[in-house]
Design a protein around this motif. Structure first.
Motif, short mmCIF file in Angstrom:
data_model
loop_
_atom_site.label_atom_id
_atom_site.label_comp_id
_atom_site.label_asym_id
_atom_site.label_seq_id
_atom_site.Cartn_x
_atom_site.Cartn_y
_atom_site.Cartn_z
N LYS A 117 102.53 -65.37 70.95
CA LYS A 117 102.83 -63.96 70.65
C LYS A 117 101.72 -63.06 71.18
N LYS A 121 102.28 -59.98 73.64
CA LYS A 121 101.76 -58.65 73.31
C LYS A 121 101.02 -58.07 74.51
N GLN A 125 102.02 -54.70 76.56
CA GLN A 125 101.07 -53.60 76.71
C GLN A 125 100.88 -53.24 78.19
N GLU A 134 94.71 -57.56 72.42
CA GLU A 134 95.51 -58.39 71.51
C GLU A 134 95.18 -58.12 70.06
N GLY A 210 106.63 -59.13 71.50
CA GLY A 210 105.27 -58.63 71.65
C GLY A 210 104.76 -57.79 70.51
N SER A 211 105.64 -57.43 69.58
CA SER A 211 105.23 -56.60 68.44
C SER A 211 104.74 -57.47 67.28
N ASP A 212 103.88 -56.89 66.49
CA ASP A 212 103.47 -57.53 65.24
C ASP A 212 104.46 -57.22 64.12
N THR A 235 108.17 -61.83 64.02
CA THR A 235 107.68 -60.46 63.88
C THR A 235 107.99 -59.95 62.48
#
Length: 308
Positions: A117, A121, A125, A134, A210-212, A235
């Motif tokens: 992940k 991310k 970005q 990160e 890619g998102s938290d 996520t």
């Protein structure tokens, strides 16, 4: 509720429906098709004569029996509540599978979710022109840009979210008010806020990976699929406790370490901000079964019950 109620599409002058449908007079009573003094509601009649009524979550099945959600049929639905069921939707794992997703920079499963992940991310970005780091907390929003989706709450707290260690990625189209405000935030917080005023399914996959965290602060949400997809992609869902969001996202309990997301109840911007701040502790849940398999079992049980 905003927008035109779906039930309005089925309301016509009573005499018109009698003429065109050829239905017998006895069905045009207040307990079946008749609505008000001079109208007939075909949807109401369908509810009356159906063997079972299903909707897409248990909580929404309860909510539509209240005046706010019931579209003037809440009393009718309460009367027929014995045959009303709510069964959560599922997601298609052949389309949404982080382990097999060719659109990702680094596909992953539960065994390597943390490391991969981070790679997704960084790739997200770079693609969107955000500062590559990160360690930044990346919040995604994949949505129709309308009031129903709780975007007025998000609009109210964006300045509080942008704390120097947080990035926000928006994907969607909708009302000019929100399209323009998110473009404005992208200008104000260049390198930390990205407004993709479009819908691009490939980019959606990358944002999920890619998102938290992913925001779903809806005013109402019969089921919702974004929270199911984001959990399958490891996520954190941040949701309001309504409809299927309440049924699928269990609030994280820091004392027992249980739960799979962060929730808030009342429709309030301050409560959403609090949920976001709590989510920065980062909970990832890849194990929850949100496929159609579980839903299909419930539908089968319902149909068996009907045949009996």
């Amino acid at each position: 509720m905003t927008g035109r109620p779906a039930s309005c599409l089925f309301i016509f002058a009573l005499d018109t429906i009698k003429y065109w449908s050829g239905l017998p007079d006895y069905v045009f009573n207040k307990d079946a098709l008749k609505q008000g003094y001079n109208d007939a509601n075909m949807f109401k009649g369908g509810l009356t004569y159906a063997n079972m009524i299903t909707t897409v979550s248990a909580t929404y099945a309860d909510e539509i029996q209240t005046p706010f959600f019931g579209e003037n049929l809440d009393a009718h639905l309460r009367y027929h509540s014995g045959k009303l069921r709510g069964i959560i939707n599922g997601i298609d794992y052949s389309m949404w599978d982080s382990a097999q997703d060719s659109l990702l920079a680094a596909p992953y499963d539960i065994s390597n979710v943390i490391e991969n992940k981070k790679a997704n991310k960084l790739a997200l970005q770079e693609e969107l022109g955000l500062e590559k780091d990160e360690g930044k907390f990346v919040i995604g929003l994949i949505s129709r840009l309308t009031n129903q989706k709780g975007l007025d709450l998000i609009n109210a707290i964006v300045p509080a979210i942008m704390d120097g260690n947080t990035q926000v990625v928006v994907l969607g189209t909708g009302d000019d008010e929100y399209e323009n405000s998110f473009r404005g935030y992208e200008y104000m917080y260049k390198g930390s806020f990205c407004a993709n005023i479009m819908y691009d399914e490939g980019r959606a996959h990358k944002i999920y990976a890619g998102s938290d965290a992913l925001l779903v602060p809806s005013l109402f949400e019969p089921c919702g699929l974004t929270q199911l997809i984001c959990m399958h992609y490891g996520t954190v869902p941040i949701v309001r406790e309504t409809g299927g969001l309440k049924d699928t996202v269990a609030p994280y309990n820091e004392y027992t370490n249980e739960g799979n997301g962060f929730t808030f109840d009342r429709y309030d911007a301050g409560l959403l901000l609090d949920a976001i701040n709590r989510a920065k502790t980062v909970l990832r849940d890849m194990a929850k079964d949100v496929s159609w398999e579980n839903s299909a079992k419930q539908y089968r049980a319902l149909y068996v019950e009907m045949t009996q």
